[in-house]
Scaffold this motif. Structure first.
Motif, short mmCIF file in Angstrom:
data_model
loop_
_atom_site.label_atom_id
_atom_site.label_comp_id
_atom_site.label_asym_id
_atom_site.label_seq_id
_atom_site.Cartn_x
_atom_site.Cartn_y
_atom_site.Cartn_z
N HIS A 10 0.86 -1.19 0.00
CA HIS A 10 0.00 0.00 0.00
C HIS A 10 0.90 1.23 0.00
O HIS A 10 1.93 1.24 0.66
CB HIS A 10 -0.90 0.03 1.23
N LEU A 11 0.47 2.26 -0.72
CA LEU A 11 1.24 3.49 -0.80
C LEU A 11 0.30 4.67 -0.95
O LEU A 11 -0.57 4.66 -1.81
CB LEU A 11 2.21 3.43 -1.99
N LYS A 19 8.14 8.40 -5.63
CA LYS A 19 8.20 7.09 -4.99
C LYS A 19 8.49 6.03 -6.05
O LYS A 19 8.38 6.29 -7.26
CB LYS A 19 6.87 6.75 -4.31
N LEU A 21 7.86 1.74 -6.98
CA LEU A 21 7.29 0.42 -6.73
C LEU A 21 8.32 -0.62 -7.17
O LEU A 21 8.98 -0.45 -8.19
CB LEU A 21 5.99 0.22 -7.51
N SER A 86 -4.53 6.91 -9.01
CA SER A 86 -4.82 6.00 -7.91
C SER A 86 -5.41 4.72 -8.49
O SER A 86 -6.39 4.75 -9.25
CB SER A 86 -5.82 6.64 -6.94
N TYR A 89 -1.61 -1.40 -8.87
CA TYR A 89 -0.54 -1.63 -9.84
C TYR A 89 -0.01 -3.05 -9.67
O TYR A 89 0.44 -3.43 -8.59
CB TYR A 89 0.56 -0.58 -9.68
N THR A 108 0.33 -3.40 -5.73
CA THR A 108 0.50 -2.25 -4.84
C THR A 108 -0.74 -1.38 -4.99
O THR A 108 -1.04 -0.94 -6.10
CB THR A 108 1.76 -1.43 -5.19
N LEU A 110 -2.17 1.97 -4.74
CA LEU A 110 -1.64 3.33 -4.72
C LEU A 110 -2.78 4.33 -4.60
O LEU A 110 -3.75 4.26 -5.35
CB LEU A 110 -0.85 3.62 -6.00
N THR A 111 -2.62 5.26 -3.66
CA THR A 111 -3.57 6.36 -3.51
C THR A 111 -2.80 7.67 -3.63
O THR A 111 -1.83 7.88 -2.91
CB THR A 111 -4.28 6.31 -2.15
#
Lengths: 113, 109
Positions: A10-11, A19, A21, A86, A89, A108, A110-111
């Motif tokens: 989670h990110l 960032k 991944l 968002s 992924y 992952t 992603l938000t």
């Protein structure tokens, strides 16, 4: 570790953050893939790597930058994302590009705020 | 025309019934086909693959390939509520791997 692993799971990131991944496959495969899946939408292929060489880029915005340093590792570098980025992924690998089934990592989530 | 097409559903079947999921493909040269199951919020999980014309059985799952009609199907016997998920059909054309948009299946207890 077995199969395909992804970190982080989670990110949450702001629109100005950078960032990355990470994906790692332990299957001895030669092809790796990044997919994007938005809520209740089908899979969208983003990038394909075969033997560490990018062979496909499906009109993905430049704010997504992939990197494949070797056949086991794949990164997706993110910068200045938009809220519409968002999504989940997903990384996948297959024995060769265009041959054999694809195995997926857990993804992952992603938000972008 | 999309390379791989599926009816998005939703498809609802009662528990214990046979669920039938279908997929058509456009390139007659496609050789390999795959069925994935995806639970909400999770990644796709490979269920079966089929390369040859005919049926392939694995437990409660049967994949069928009809190259003349260019369709692939997945039958789930004795459907369970835990089978409720989105099922993705995929195929390989040339050196490209194509996913369908998925069919949502709900098994009603």
């Amino acid at each position: 570790e077995t199969g395909v692993t992804q970190t982080p799971r989670h990110l949450v990131m702001g629109m100005t953050n950078k960032k990355s991944l990470k994906c790692e496959q332990h299957l001895g495969h030669n092809a790796m893939y990044w997919y994007k899946q938005s809520a209740k939408k089908p899979l969208e292929l983003m990038f394909v790597y075969s033997l560490e060489e990018r062979v496909e880029n499906n009109s993905v915005p430049s704010r997504f930058s992939p990197e494949c340093p070797n056949s086991s590792h794949l990164f997706l570098h993110l910068h200045t994302l938009q809220p519409e980025d968002s999504a989940l992924y997903l990384c996948a690998s297959s024995q060769e590009r265009g041959f054999g089934e694809q195995y997926f990592g857990p993804g992952t989530r992603l938000t972008v705020t | 025309q999309k390379e791989v097409e599926q009816n998005s559903g939703p498809l609802s079947v009662p528990e214990g019934a046979i669920a039938s999921l279908n997929c058509t493909y456009s390139d007659r040269g496609s050789q390999s086909f795959f069925w994935y199951r995806q639970y909400s919020g999770k990644s796709p999980e490979l269920i079966m693959f089929i390369y040859s014309n005919g049926d392939k059985e694995d437990g409660r799952f049967t994949a069928q390939l009809n190259k003349a009609s260019q369709y692939v199907s997945l039958l789930i016997r004795d459907s369970q509520p835990s089978d409720s998920a989105t099922y993705l059909c995929a195929g390989i054309t040339g050196n490209q791997f194509y996913f369908g948009t998925g069919t949502s299946l709900t098994v009603i207890p």
